[in-house]
Scaffold this motif. Structure first.
Motif, PDB file in Angstrom:
ATOM      1  N   ILE A   1      29.674 -24.754  21.898  1.00 20.64           N
ATOM      2  CA  ILE A   1      29.617 -23.746  22.969  1.00 20.64           C
ATOM      3  C   ILE A   1      28.987 -24.319  24.245  1.00 20.64           C
ATOM      4  O   ILE A   1      28.370 -25.376  24.221  1.00 20.64           O
TER       5      ILE A   1
ATOM      6  N   CYS B   1      26.628 -30.050  21.580  1.00 25.55           N
ATOM      7  CA  CYS B   1      26.449 -28.808  20.804  1.00 25.55           C
ATOM      8  C   CYS B   1      27.236 -28.845  19.494  1.00 25.55           C
ATOM      9  O   CYS B   1      28.460 -29.002  19.495  1.00 25.55           O
ATOM     10  N   PRO B   2      26.570 -28.672  18.349  1.00 27.73           N
ATOM     11  CA  PRO B   2      27.283 -28.734  17.065  1.00 27.73           C
ATOM     12  C   PRO B   2      28.164 -27.518  16.803  1.00 27.73           C
ATOM     13  O   PRO B   2      28.964 -27.523  15.864  1.00 27.73           O
ATOM     14  N   THR B   3      28.014 -26.449  17.621  1.00 23.02           N
ATOM     15  CA  THR B   3      28.917 -25.313  17.430  1.00 23.02           C
ATOM     16  C   THR B   3      29.924 -25.217  18.579  1.00 23.02           C
ATOM     17  O   THR B   3      30.677 -24.251  18.666  1.00 23.02           O
TER      18      THR B   3
ATOM     19  N   CYS C   1      20.862 -29.338  23.036  1.00 25.72           N
ATOM     20  CA  CYS C   1      21.211 -29.247  24.472  1.00 25.72           C
ATOM     21  C   CYS C   1      19.952 -29.356  25.348  1.00 25.72           C
ATOM     22  O   CYS C   1      20.031 -29.841  26.482  1.00 25.72           O
TER      23      CYS C   1
ATOM     24  N   CYS D   1      25.243 -19.886  18.886  1.00 25.72           N
ATOM     25  CA  CYS D   1      24.108 -20.790  19.120  1.00 25.72           C
ATOM     26  C   CYS D   1      23.108 -20.709  17.979  1.00 25.72           C
ATOM     27  O   CYS D   1      22.560 -19.642  17.685  1.00 25.72           O
ATOM     28  N   ILE D   2      22.872 -21.836  17.322  1.00 22.84           N
ATOM     29  CA  ILE D   2      21.923 -21.846  16.202  1.00 22.84           C
ATOM     30  C   ILE D   2      20.547 -22.348  16.658  1.00 22.84           C
ATOM     31  O   ILE D   2      19.694 -22.662  15.833  1.00 22.84           O
ATOM     32  N   ASN D   3      20.345 -22.426  17.954  1.00 21.72           N
ATOM     33  CA  ASN D   3      19.048 -22.846  18.515  1.00 21.72           C
ATOM     34  C   ASN D   3      18.603 -24.208  17.984  1.00 21.72           C
ATOM     35  O   ASN D   3      17.434 -24.392  17.619  1.00 21.72           O
ATOM     36  N   CYS D   4      19.561 -25.139  17.936  1.00 20.91           N
ATOM     37  CA  CYS D   4      19.230 -26.445  17.362  1.00 20.91           C
ATOM     38  C   CYS D   4      18.480 -27.335  18.363  1.00 20.91           C
ATOM     39  O   CYS D   4      17.996 -28.397  17.995  1.00 20.91           O
ATOM     40  N   THR D   5      18.440 -26.937  19.617  1.00 21.26           N
ATOM     41  CA  THR D   5      17.708 -27.617  20.697  1.00 21.26           C
ATOM     42  C   THR D   5      18.341 -28.933  21.173  1.00 21.26           C
ATOM     43  O   THR D   5      17.770 -29.614  22.019  1.00 21.26           O
TER      44      THR D   5
ATOM     45  N   ILE E   1      26.143 -23.380  26.578  1.00 19.17           N
ATOM     46  CA  ILE E   1      24.977 -22.491  26.625  1.00 19.17           C
ATOM     47  C   ILE E   1      24.790 -21.905  28.019  1.00 19.17           C
ATOM     48  O   ILE E   1      24.118 -20.890  28.198  1.00 19.17           O
TER      49      ILE E   1
ATOM     50  N   VAL F   1      17.060 -20.402  22.921  1.00 19.52           N
ATOM     51  CA  VAL F   1      17.404 -21.569  23.745  1.00 19.52           C
ATOM     52  C   VAL F   1      18.243 -21.036  24.895  1.00 19.52           C
ATOM     53  O   VAL F   1      19.318 -20.484  24.686  1.00 19.52           O
TER      54      VAL F   1
HETATM   55  S1  SF4 Z   1      20.808 -24.878  20.948  1.00 16.81           S
HETATM   56 FE1  SF4 Z   1      22.240 -26.100  19.760  1.00 16.81          FE
HETATM   57  S2  SF4 Z   1      23.777 -24.607  19.111  1.00 16.81           S
HETATM   58 FE2  SF4 Z   1      22.657 -23.662  20.813  1.00 16.81          FE
HETATM   59  S3  SF4 Z   1      23.838 -24.180  22.607  1.00 16.81           S
HETATM   60 FE3  SF4 Z   1      22.238 -25.728  22.410  1.00 16.81          FE
HETATM   61  S4  SF4 Z   1      23.242 -27.362  21.261  1.00 16.81           S
HETATM   62 FE4  SF4 Z   1      24.503 -25.545  21.006  1.00 16.81          FE
END
Ligand code: SF4
Ligand code: SF4
Length: 476
Positions: free
Chosen positions: A283, A279-281, A299, A293-297, A285, A245
């Motif tokens: 950050i 963003c759940p962590t 964002c 980044c856990i690539n949760c998508t 991006i 991501v």
């Molecule tokens: S993909 Fe998820 S964890 Fe990574 S920056 Fe976007 S919101 Fe945050």
């Protein structure tokens, strides 16, 4: 870790973790904005499918046996209905090595797709626990307000309901987890007989429940950022061609709101911070690919919404590689991923061959320790052997041991039973001791090669080699 962000942004953001307060060193509690969008909807449906599979897994059976069982304590493993024994450890280890290499190849090509879409931590956290939190405490701003407010009836009811639901869910997950370890039958015994008759299992259930509760109510992103070894290894596995991501800084910078009638040219990023809020962590991006980044998508969905509203093309944050963003090159296969893939294909071929040619029966024959030979009254020589036959299937096996070398050798069981009538129940073991007897005059040397053939249900299975010792060197 690759920096694919704006070069002048520097790398200072890598010196601290998003979940640690820079001044006090305490934890920053992250309140992510409730995500919404096409990818989030897709992830929700995919998570529902995964949860159905995960929770129904312990009930799935192949010929009356679990589809999966990972009983580490009793060293009993079943994968896709195929039982594995401790004797299969080399094969099991090879399967695991192949699996790890598959994960590496997958990560080199597609980044942390697993973390965002299929990891149980993300699936449970984002699709169960976080959703409950949104329902009971509202979106991120309301959650912040509630946490900062003093205790009153409203807060007590919301918080206690949330934690009660968290505990119930943790208990359900712990039961499922335990069912994969000890089988649903053993778990049912605990439920039917009560905890007093299964104290060990009950304690395991309590511990798992508390661990899951702690993970989903308190630890949350700490698991992904600090504890998970897969997350920690991202820096080694990702390269400039891995799909992650990513923020398109070429398109987005310089960020800011475009003002009418000015010569200031800004990029497509309006600096709204919505990608950070969601963003759940915790950050940003836009700084570049980061460990957190856990690539949760989430964002991507959020930024696409901003792009639509500001009449710009979607995809300012998207799945892309660093090469794709900086040079517009969509290169998926590199020498590195190609080499990994080649090794993976070889391993898959070897594992497939070993699995297909794996025998249903495993026999071990060893000369009884501390024994040499015995001279019998009829001048014959006997050697004593210990044997173990394992039935690796769930079918009854009628096993026959036949000595074929040296010529004239006879086999008999110590307890007088017939070596051709060994009956092994499903996944059963038979252990015992037998003699091989030979005429003294037939022995040509003090150490003779001996061969036993093993038959199961009338079919030849394997040939066992051992030796037969005698007193020949003392003759003449
Ligand atoms: S993909 Fe998820 S964890 Fe990574 S920056 Fe976007 S919101 Fe945050
Ligand atoms: S959501 Fe998009 S436009 Fe808004 S700050 Fe993030 S990258 Fe920029």
């Amino acid at each position: 870790m690759i920096n694919q962000a704006i070069p002048e942004a520097g790398e200072q953001y890598r010196d601290t973790l998003s979940l640690v307060d820079k001044k006090t060193g305490n934890r920053n509690w992250i309140y992510p904005k409730k995500p919404k969008g096409a990818l989030y909807t897709g992830r929700t449906w995919f998570s529902i499918l995964l949860m159905i599979l995960l929770f129904s897994g312990p009930f799935m059976r192949v010929n009356g046996h679990p589809l999966f069982l990972l009983n580490i304590l009793e060293r009993k493993f079943i994968l896709f209905g195929i039982p594995f024994w401790p004797q299969d450890l080399p094969l099991f280890a090879l399967v695991m090595i192949t699996f790890v290499l598959f994960i590496i190849v997958f990560t080199v090509l597609f980044g942390r797709l697993w973390c965002g879409w299929a990891c149980p931590q993300t699936v449970f956290m984002e699709m169960l626990f976080r959703k409950i939190e949104y329902v009971l405490e509202g979106d991120y701003k309301n959650q912040m307000k509630l946490n900062q407010s003093s205790w009153n009836i409203n807060k007590i009811v919301r918080k206690s309901t949330k934690h009660l639901l968290f505990l119930i869910l943790s208990f359900a997950i712990a039961n499922t987890f335990l069912a994969y370890l000890i089988s649903i039958d053993e778990l049912t015994k605990l439920i039917v007989d009560g905890p007093l008759l299964h104290v060990g299992t009950f304690m395991a259930l309590v511990i798992f429940t508390l661990v899951f509760y702690a993970v989903f109510s308190r630890m949350r992103e700490i698991v992904c950022i600090v504890i998970c070894p897969y997350g920690r290894l991202q820096g080694l596995m990702l390269d400039k061609n891995s799909i992650v991501v990513a923020y398109d800084f070429i398109r987005g910078e310089p960020r800011g709101i475009r003002k009418k009638n000015t010569t200031n040219q800004t990029g497509d990023c309006v600096d709204c911070h919505r990608c950070v809020q969601v963003c759940p962590t915790g950050i940003d991006i836009r700084n570049g690919t980061q460990l957190e980044c856990i690539n949760c998508t989430a964002c991507i969905d959020e930024c696409n919404d901003v792009m639509r509203k500001t009449h710009r093309p979607e995809g300012l944050i998207r799945y892309a590689s660093m090469h794709e963003i900086t040079n517009g090159i969509k290169k998926r296969i590199t020498w590195r991923s190609g080499a990994y893939s080649l090794v993976l294909c070889i391993l898959i071929a070897v594992v497939s061959y070993l699995l297909l040619t794996r025998s249903d029966i495993e026999t071990t024959v060893l000369r009884t320790p501390g024994m040499t030979y015995q001279k019998q009254r009829n001048n014959s020589i006997t050697n004593m052997y210990n044997f173990e036959v394992i039935n690796k299937t769930f079918k009854e096996q009628h096993v026959k041991l036949v000595v074929s070398e040296p010529n004239g050798a006879v086999m008999r069981m110590v307890d007088g039973t017939d070596p051709s009538t060994l009956v092994l129940g499903e996944d059963g073991i038979v252990k015992g001791t037998f003699f091989i007897e030979m005429s003294d005059t037939a022995l040509k040397q003090n150490n003779t090669h001996a061969t036993l053939n093993v038959y199961s249900n009338g079919e030849w299975v394997e040939c066992i080699s051992t030796n037969f010792v005698g007193p020949v060197q003392f003759k003449n």
